[in-house]
Motif scaffolding. Sequence first.
Motif, PDB file in Angstrom:
ATOM      1  N   VAL A   1       0.840  -1.188   0.000  1.00  0.00           N
ATOM      2  CA  VAL A   1       0.000   0.000   0.000  1.00  0.00           C
ATOM      3  C   VAL A   1       0.876   1.238   0.000  1.00  0.00           C
ATOM      4  O   VAL A   1       2.030   1.195   0.421  1.00  0.00           O
ATOM      5  CB  VAL A   1      -0.957   0.047   1.225  1.00  0.00           C
ATOM      6  N   VAL A   2       0.320   2.351  -0.466  1.00  0.00           N
ATOM      7  CA  VAL A   2       0.939   3.658  -0.287  1.00  0.00           C
ATOM      8  C   VAL A   2       0.005   4.472   0.603  1.00  0.00           C
ATOM      9  O   VAL A   2      -1.204   4.547   0.363  1.00  0.00           O
ATOM     10  CB  VAL A   2       1.177   4.377  -1.626  1.00  0.00           C
ATOM     11  N   HIS A   3       0.592   4.993   1.674  1.00  0.00           N
ATOM     12  CA  HIS A   3      -0.169   5.835   2.587  1.00  0.00           C
ATOM     13  C   HIS A   3       0.123   7.286   2.211  1.00  0.00           C
ATOM     14  O   HIS A   3       1.267   7.635   1.911  1.00  0.00           O
ATOM     15  CB  HIS A   3       0.314   5.694   4.031  1.00  0.00           C
ATOM     16  N   TRP A   4      -0.861   8.155   2.336  1.00  0.00           N
ATOM     17  CA  TRP A   4      -0.659   9.596   2.270  1.00  0.00           C
ATOM     18  C   TRP A   4      -1.117  10.197   3.603  1.00  0.00           C
ATOM     19  O   TRP A   4      -2.243   9.950   4.057  1.00  0.00           O
ATOM     20  CB  TRP A   4      -1.425  10.220   1.117  1.00  0.00           C
ATOM     21  N   TYR A   5      -0.209  10.946   4.225  1.00  0.00           N
ATOM     22  CA  TYR A   5      -0.495  11.565   5.519  1.00  0.00           C
ATOM     23  C   TYR A   5      -0.402  13.075   5.407  1.00  0.00           C
ATOM     24  O   TYR A   5       0.343  13.612   4.591  1.00  0.00           O
ATOM     25  CB  TYR A   5       0.527  11.097   6.582  1.00  0.00           C
ATOM     26  N   ARG A   6      -1.107  13.719   6.302  1.00  0.00           N
ATOM     27  CA  ARG A   6      -1.062  15.162   6.429  1.00  0.00           C
ATOM     28  C   ARG A   6      -0.589  15.469   7.840  1.00  0.00           C
ATOM     29  O   ARG A   6      -1.044  14.834   8.800  1.00  0.00           O
ATOM     30  CB  ARG A   6      -2.464  15.706   6.196  1.00  0.00           C
ATOM     31  N   GLN A   7       0.357  16.435   7.959  1.00  0.00           N
ATOM     32  CA  GLN A   7       0.839  16.826   9.274  1.00  0.00           C
ATOM     33  C   GLN A   7       0.620  18.316   9.457  1.00  0.00           C
ATOM     34  O   GLN A   7       1.179  19.136   8.713  1.00  0.00           O
ATOM     35  CB  GLN A   7       2.322  16.478   9.451  1.00  0.00           C
ATOM     36  N   ASP A   8      -0.170  18.665  10.455  1.00  0.00           N
ATOM     37  CA  ASP A   8      -0.357  20.064  10.822  1.00  0.00           C
ATOM     38  C   ASP A   8       0.701  20.448  11.851  1.00  0.00           C
ATOM     39  O   ASP A   8       1.231  19.585  12.574  1.00  0.00           O
ATOM     40  CB  ASP A   8      -1.765  20.272  11.369  1.00  0.00           C
ATOM     41  N   SER A   9       0.970  21.722  11.940  1.00  0.00           N
ATOM     42  CA  SER A   9       2.043  22.216  12.792  1.00  0.00           C
ATOM     43  C   SER A   9       1.852  21.768  14.244  1.00  0.00           C
ATOM     44  O   SER A   9       0.774  21.902  14.808  1.00  0.00           O
ATOM     45  CB  SER A   9       2.055  23.748  12.715  1.00  0.00           C
TER      46      SER A   9
ATOM     47  N   LEU B   1      -5.271   5.974   1.849  1.00  0.00           N
ATOM     48  CA  LEU B   1      -4.433   4.773   1.769  1.00  0.00           C
ATOM     49  C   LEU B   1      -4.841   4.069   0.479  1.00  0.00           C
ATOM     50  O   LEU B   1      -6.009   3.732   0.300  1.00  0.00           O
ATOM     51  CB  LEU B   1      -4.655   3.888   2.993  1.00  0.00           C
ATOM     52  N   ILE B   2      -3.906   3.865  -0.431  1.00  0.00           N
ATOM     53  CA  ILE B   2      -4.219   3.255  -1.730  1.00  0.00           C
ATOM     54  C   ILE B   2      -3.447   1.946  -1.848  1.00  0.00           C
ATOM     55  O   ILE B   2      -2.249   1.887  -1.560  1.00  0.00           O
ATOM     56  CB  ILE B   2      -3.929   4.241  -2.891  1.00  0.00           C
ATOM     57  N   ARG B   3      -4.148   0.897  -2.222  1.00  0.00           N
ATOM     58  CA  ARG B   3      -3.557  -0.445  -2.258  1.00  0.00           C
ATOM     59  C   ARG B   3      -3.006  -0.758  -3.642  1.00  0.00           C
ATOM     60  O   ARG B   3      -3.398  -0.141  -4.635  1.00  0.00           O
ATOM     61  CB  ARG B   3      -4.605  -1.485  -1.838  1.00  0.00           C
ATOM     62  N   SER B   4      -2.145  -1.749  -3.713  1.00  0.00           N
ATOM     63  CA  SER B   4      -1.426  -2.041  -4.960  1.00  0.00           C
ATOM     64  C   SER B   4      -2.354  -2.501  -6.073  1.00  0.00           C
ATOM     65  O   SER B   4      -1.994  -2.430  -7.244  1.00  0.00           O
ATOM     66  CB  SER B   4      -0.334  -3.085  -4.724  1.00  0.00           C
ATOM     67  N   ASN B   5      -3.564  -2.943  -5.730  1.00  0.00           N
ATOM     68  CA  ASN B   5      -4.514  -3.359  -6.770  1.00  0.00           C
ATOM     69  C   ASN B   5      -5.463  -2.218  -7.163  1.00  0.00           C
ATOM     70  O   ASN B   5      -6.398  -2.426  -7.929  1.00  0.00           O
ATOM     71  CB  ASN B   5      -5.328  -4.579  -6.323  1.00  0.00           C
ATOM     72  N   GLU B   6      -5.206  -1.021  -6.648  1.00  0.00           N
ATOM     73  CA  GLU B   6      -6.002   0.161  -6.994  1.00  0.00           C
ATOM     74  C   GLU B   6      -5.135   1.113  -7.792  1.00  0.00           C
ATOM     75  O   GLU B   6      -3.977   1.347  -7.435  1.00  0.00           O
ATOM     76  CB  GLU B   6      -6.507   0.868  -5.724  1.00  0.00           C
ATOM     77  N   ARG B   7      -5.681   1.706  -8.833  1.00  0.00           N
ATOM     78  CA  ARG B   7      -4.929   2.693  -9.589  1.00  0.00           C
ATOM     79  C   ARG B   7      -5.259   4.113  -9.129  1.00  0.00           C
ATOM     80  O   ARG B   7      -4.477   5.047  -9.315  1.00  0.00           O
ATOM     81  CB  ARG B   7      -5.203   2.546 -11.074  1.00  0.00           C
ATOM     82  N   GLU B   8      -6.439   4.251  -8.552  1.00  0.00           N
ATOM     83  CA  GLU B   8      -6.887   5.579  -8.145  1.00  0.00           C
ATOM     84  C   GLU B   8      -7.815   5.436  -6.938  1.00  0.00           C
ATOM     85  O   GLU B   8      -8.559   4.455  -6.838  1.00  0.00           O
ATOM     86  CB  GLU B   8      -7.638   6.235  -9.306  1.00  0.00           C
ATOM     87  N   LYS B   9      -7.742   6.439  -6.057  1.00  0.00           N
ATOM     88  CA  LYS B   9      -8.665   6.457  -4.933  1.00  0.00           C
ATOM     89  C   LYS B   9      -9.010   7.908  -4.619  1.00  0.00           C
ATOM     90  O   LYS B   9      -8.144   8.774  -4.644  1.00  0.00           O
ATOM     91  CB  LYS B   9      -8.033   5.807  -3.707  1.00  0.00           C
ATOM     92  N   ARG B  10     -10.282   8.144  -4.355  1.00  0.00           N
ATOM     93  CA  ARG B  10     -10.737   9.511  -4.091  1.00  0.00           C
ATOM     94  C   ARG B  10     -11.335   9.620  -2.699  1.00  0.00           C
ATOM     95  O   ARG B  10     -11.925   8.680  -2.177  1.00  0.00           O
ATOM     96  CB  ARG B  10     -11.782   9.932  -5.125  1.00  0.00           C
ATOM     97  N   SER B  11     -11.158  10.820  -2.122  1.00  0.00           N
ATOM     98  CA  SER B  11     -11.787  11.128  -0.849  1.00  0.00           C
ATOM     99  C   SER B  11     -12.064  12.622  -0.845  1.00  0.00           C
ATOM    100  O   SER B  11     -11.154  13.425  -0.662  1.00  0.00           O
ATOM    101  CB  SER B  11     -10.870  10.739   0.316  1.00  0.00           C
TER     102      SER B  11
END
Lengths: 111, 112
Positions: free
Chosen positions: A31-39, A48-58
Amino acid sequence: SQWGEENLQALSIQEGEDVTMNCSYKTYTTVVHWYRQDSGRGPALIILIRSNEREKRSGRLRATLDTSSQSSSLSITAAQCEDTAVYFCATDGAGGYKVVFGSGTRLLVSP
Amino acid sequence: GGIITQTPKFLIGQEGQKLTLKCQQNFNHDTMYWYRQDSGKGLRLIYYSITENDLQKGDLSEGYDASREKKSSFSLTVTSAQKNEMAVFLCASSPGQNTEVFFGKGTRLTVV
């Protein structure tokens, strides 16, 4: 240098613009995770997008994953001032537990 | 929901001193992590523990020890504090493989 050791990239845009942040990784990941960090806070997962997904929306967020080129992207549509934060991608390796972070992008959205 | 509590929030130590950072989570998560974040940079993995009796080195383990005392707690020891390792240390936990990682608010280490 290690992945994650480099300085943060800086991106500055105006409110309402679209923005895309890219992430290239070197080792296999499930999987590839994308995180956001506030100050002053720890990172928080946004997609969180898995290897069998090409695109994910939120909402206004869209992540893509290309396992053949080992790259992922995070796009924000019509950015708002509250999207100002640092954004990281992370991978978790073949075993699925060793979560390592990329170098990150500091995004500033101005009114 | 749950929470990850890191203590202390701020830690000041002398160069060469052995320092311990503590982390507790009440998510009942199996996996726990320690990361270091230098100012203006990303997160680097120091140690992680897949389950209660496990300990795995990350990419930055030299100069650190870790201990998973029980499922809910994971400590990190800086064996000999150096001025170039002033940073924020972040503890995190996860329910298992390929899933979200939840973070504490961090311990800021200053070495004088």
